[in-house]
Design an enzyme around this catalytic site. Structure first.
Site, mmCIF file in Angstrom:
data_model
loop_
_atom_site.group_PDB
_atom_site.id
_atom_site.type_symbol
_atom_site.label_atom_id
_atom_site.label_comp_id
_atom_site.label_asym_id
_atom_site.label_seq_id
_atom_site.Cartn_x
_atom_site.Cartn_y
_atom_site.Cartn_z
ATOM 1 N N SER A 1 0.720 -1.278 -0.039
ATOM 2 C CA SER A 1 -0.058 0.001 0.134
ATOM 3 C C SER A 1 0.796 1.288 0.180
ATOM 4 O O SER A 1 1.813 1.425 -1.015
ATOM 5 C CB SER A 1 -0.915 0.037 1.147
ATOM 6 N N ASP B 1 -9.239 -4.709 -5.763
ATOM 7 C CA ASP B 1 -8.793 -3.677 -4.783
ATOM 8 C C ASP B 1 -9.972 -2.656 -4.319
ATOM 9 O O ASP B 1 -10.159 -1.917 -5.440
ATOM 10 C CB ASP B 1 -7.555 -3.036 -5.077
ATOM 11 N N HIS C 1 -7.386 -5.500 -1.443
ATOM 12 C CA HIS C 1 -6.526 -4.772 -1.010
ATOM 13 C C HIS C 1 -5.283 -5.454 -0.303
ATOM 14 O O HIS C 1 -3.927 -5.568 -0.620
ATOM 15 C CB HIS C 1 -6.723 -3.502 -0.119
#
Length: 896
Positions: free
Chosen positions: A719, A793, A827
């Site tokens: 991330s 995601d 994610h």
């Protein structure tokens, strides 16, 4: 804490293995057939799922440890059992993406829910040990269990169970189990009553009654999508409103989506007794929470309604709060908030109107809430900024709400004790200020005063948080402790951050004088201990110090977490769990919390891990993986404070960088990457400069110690850590040989209304957005970079196309790069096939471009030659692996 939430007994998860059961295989045919393929010369095409080396597989497939849940009376413990990593087929089930949610239409729940596979009941015996396990039984074999809760008297537990057949989700039914016998039975006699768990699920109203969100029995088939739309999709701002929103995903797209959302999210509330009595409560609606009052006479219902939005998720839809009696009589409307598309993106901005409506846990039926005085806009200077109110559920003679307290910062919660004590918190992100106020809520002659006024970043000054005891009503309030001298104190449980690492503590604190007495502290030398829960809270009123009992966790660098009971006055510890080491093959790994300094004087820390059996005199410098995530601070002093403990057990998750200890790597985990903006300066305006300086200091430190080969240091992150990785390869190519970037966002112009803690827009800080974006520096990236992203995601800002477009930019400049898109993954990654393939990709990348890669010195261009040389503190000598002084900081036990 709301009344409903406070009724849930304390739940703790045992740390340990991140994966599946040993010996269980979810390997796909593609993975099995492709495992023997050669690693070199791979194309970017679909080759099937792959498996990492066995030493990594074995750790990831370690059996997961159970989650613990204590009964309200603290005399029994549930062991909630978990399964292995799920197969990809679970993620491949159809789902609806509506209003920021992902919904499994077949089960009428959120999709991708984890679950338990079984429930074991243990009695906590008088000597602190556990009785033999009694399995909850009677529900369908193979059922997936969720929402496990205790009745208020601890005699029953409720849970949902569903059975999936033919790879199709089944609907959820509510079950009740007798704790003494372990026998479970359905709550509803009718097999046609199903749970709707899109938002809230069910809550115990009293010892024998639950309030359940059910699928309306009159509901028909889902709405049919029209083959021809009734018209174009139109959004309008002809009124010229200023509406700035972040990059939300899975939003409603059209009226058909709105109808689907109504269909799946609408619930009928049902009051169900253990004797089989069923009574509908209120009309069908999209109920987001159901919250009984502490005296079980009223129910506060929250629901959302139209008009919906195409640009914000359902949390900002119009919201209504209502008060009903527990037998189904409507009392009054508490609020009806409009659609909130226009909440400013400035940090500390909030929704207009009433918010945080809750029951006072120390009163039978008193409500409290907060209302903003600045329209929710943090940019406005207003005093007061927030006002906290309270009133009775049914006001007498038209009485108005009472002002509890006025705040100049943003309201951040309340901890209640009794009529003479409540703690109200306020905070402000821009300055990192946090205050704690002491109130006597029912004593008008006592003025509020500030108890603590500090920086939220200053962990060294953190006084701790109050511990809570359970009341006879089933709620939780601040625990008061009485000593032999007759004085009364509150218990403050703190992490105890120090320059040597965290030393958790338990203090007796005098609210009136500010004096404190430490009655418990973690071991400083070998162990890391924390207070998990107060166990002596069976009676109302003050607790005697001599009868104090706590649940504590205990771990070390090599010993995994176990739980202990500790009692006063002897402070005897009794071990109640004996969980096996989740990965014994790494039990003798070496861990050290290291400290070093950035060139601007900021103190930095990191956890250095070395493989079991590593001998620096024989093995020399190792290939090294640096894995981190930047953080933002307002001061250098706060950024330099030590967080974490050197004695914490190294938990290894399914995609942890520590897995590469099994492959002979040194791991520098979590090196602090502070991005500091002091005073009026914005941290991100010097993002690249501070990022590179932090990375240089980390690399210099591990090279100086002689544990990392300077030409074989890889960098990675997930991330915002992936964003960091790409920036470091662009702006500090002299430091790293390759990078692994997972689920990142690389082009900040695609998140124009803020990201992370940046609350300026692209148009307000254009140069910052551009300079921070590694996409704009794709032409500078010359080191191998592996990009991994979930195809589905749903995290704000990290759209899958971020990786896709970044890869195309890299490829357009001839960069050595690889893009891996994981089908069905979000994610974070969850399916076993996906995780194993991510580990295979990462291991291959590290072997090819770190272990066996070309020397960084040879691969750096002439234009970057001025950046090649590391610090003179042992770099070149350590490169040869010959400088014994490079190992001087290691303990003697590693010098053999």
């Amino acid at each position: 804490m709301s009344s409903a939430a406070s009724r849930l007994s304390h739940i703790v998860a045992a740390t340990g293995g991140g994966g599946g059961a040993a010996g269980e295989s979810n390997e796909s045919p593609q993975a099995a057939s492709s495992a023997a393929q050669e690693d070199d010369g791979l194309s970017s095409g679909d080759m099937g799922y792959r498996l990492p080396p066995k030493e990594i597989q074995d750790i990831v497939d370690a059996p997961p440890l159970p989650v613990l849940s204590f009964s309200p009376n603290k005399d029994k413990i549930l062991f909630l059992k978990r399964r292995a990593l799920p197969p990809l087929s679970d993620l491949a089930k159809p789902e609806e993406k509506l209003a920021g949610l992902r919904i499994d239409g077949n089960s009428n729940t959120r999709s991708r829910m984890s679950f338990y596979t079984g429930i074991g009941i243990h009695k906590l015996l008088d000597d602190g040990t556990l009785s033999p396990e009694k399995e909850v039984h009677g529900y369908p074999v193979g059922a997936r269990i969720n929402f496990v809760t205790w009745s208020q008297d601890g005699r029953h537990i409720s849970f949902s169970a569903r059975v999936d057949e033919d790879n199709k989700s089944g609907k959820l039914r509510v079950w009740i189990a007798d704790v003494e016998s372990g026998e479970a039975r359905p709550l509803f006699k009718s097999p046609e009553i199903y749970l709707n768990a899109i938002f809230d699920s069910f809550v115990w109203v009293n010892d024998c009654t639950l309030l359940v969100c059910t699928i309306p029995e009159t509901r028909g088939a889902p709405p049919h999508k029209p083959s021809v739309p009734s018209g174009p999709k139109i959004q309008s701002n002809e009124s010229k409103n200023v509406v700035q929103v972040r990059t939300f995903q899975d939003l409603l797209k059209d009226e058909y989506d709105a109808e689907l959302f109504d269909y799946y999210a609408t619930s009928q509330l049902v009051l169900a007794s253990l004797d089989g009595t069923v009574k509908p409560i209120g009309p069908p609606a999209i109920y987001t929470s159901v919250d009984p009052s502490p005296d079980d006479k009223y129910i506060m219902l929250s629901s959302i309604h139209r008009p919906y939005s195409y640009i914000v998720p359902c949390g900002r839809f119009p919201k209504k709060g209502e008060l009903w009696t527990v037998d189904g009589k409507f009392i009054r409307e508490l609020c009806d908030l409009p659609l909130a598309e226009d909440i400013p993106i400035t940090m500390s901005s909030v929704r207009k109107g009433k918010r945080s409506i809750n029951w006072r846990p120390d009163k039978p039926s008193t409500l409290y809430w907060v209302e903003t005085q600045d329209g929710g806009d943090a940019k406005l200077e207003v005093s007061p900024r927030d006002i906290v109110y309270m009133e009775n559920a049914e006001p007498i003679n038209g009485e108005h709400p009472e002002i509890l307290h006025k705040l100049d910062l943003r309201y951040a919660g309340t901890s209640w004790c009794d009529e003479s004590l409540a703690l109200v918190y306020e905070s402000w992100f821009k300055t990192r200020k946090i205050r704690t106020w002491v109130l006597s809520p029912d004593k008008k002659d006592v003025s509020p005063h500030i108890l603590f006024d500090r920086s939220s970043e200053d962990v060294y000054s953190d006084p701790g948080s109050p511990m809570f005891r359970r009341t006879a009503m089933g709620t939780y309030v601040i625990a008061k402790i009485k000593k032999e001298d007759g004085n009364t104190y509150v218990l403050l449980n703190g992490m105890g951050a120090t320059p040597e690492g965290n030393v958790p503590f338990l203090n007796l604190f005098d609210i009136n004088t500010g004096s404190k007495e430490r009655i418990w502290e973690s071991d400083r030398e070998k162990y890391y201990e924390t207070v998990v829960a107060l166990m002596s809270d069976k009676t109302d009123g003050e607790l005697s110090l001599d009868q104090l009992k706590i649940l504590a966790s205990k771990e070390s660098k090599t010993e995994n977490t176990q739980y202990y009971l500790q009692t006063w006055p002897e402070k005897n510890q009794v071990k109640i769990t004996n969980f096996p080491h989740p990965y014994p093959q790494l039990a003798s790994l070496y861990k050290e919390m290291i400290r070093y300094q950035r060139k601007d004087g900021v103190q930095l820390t990191a956890n250095l891990y070395l493989p079991p059996g590593y001998d620096p005199s024989k093995d020399g410098p190792l290939p090294c993986l640096v894995w981190s995530y930047p953080g933002e601070f307002k001061s250098k002093d706060a950024a330099g404070q030590v967080r974490g403990s050197p004695n914490e057990f190294p938990g290894i998750g399914a995609t942890s960088p520590l897995l590469w200890l099994a492959r002979g790597f040194a791991i520098l985990s979590g090196p602090t990457i502070p991005i500091i903006g002091e005073g009026d300066e914005e941290a991100n305006d010097r993002y690249v400069e501070q990022l590179v300086a932090s990375a240089e200091a980390a690399v210099e430190e591990v090279v100086k110690r002689g544990v990392a080969h300077p030409d074989k240091i890889a960098v990675g992150g997930h991330s915002y850590g992936a964003f960091m990785t790409a920036n470091l390869l662009a702006h500090a190519p002299h430091l790293f040989c390759c990078g692994i970037a997972r689920s990142g966002a690389y082009n900040r112009t695609l998140t124009p209304f803020g990201f992370q803690n940046e609350d300026r827009t692209l148009w307000e800080a254009t140069s910052t957005y551009v300079e921070m974006s590694p996409f704009m520096s794709a032409n500078k990236i010359k080191k191998p970079i592996l990009l991994i992203h979930g195809e589905q995601d749903n995290n704000s800002g990290t759209l899958t196309m971020q990786s896709d477009r970044f890869f195309n930019a890299l490829k357009g400049h001839g960069a050595l790069s690889r893009l891996v898109i994981l089908p069905f993954e979000s994610h974070g990654y969850s399916a076993r096939e996906s995780i194993m393939h991510v580990l295979w990709e990462t291991d291959r990348w590290l072997q090819n471009y770190c272990v066996n890669g070309t020397s960084k010195v040879d691969s750096v261009s002439e234009a970057d030659s001025e950046n090649k040389t590391l610090s003179a503190s042992g770099g070149s000598a350590a490169r040869e692996g010959l400088n014994p002084e490079g190992f001087s900081s290691l303990p003697r036990s590693l010098m053999w």
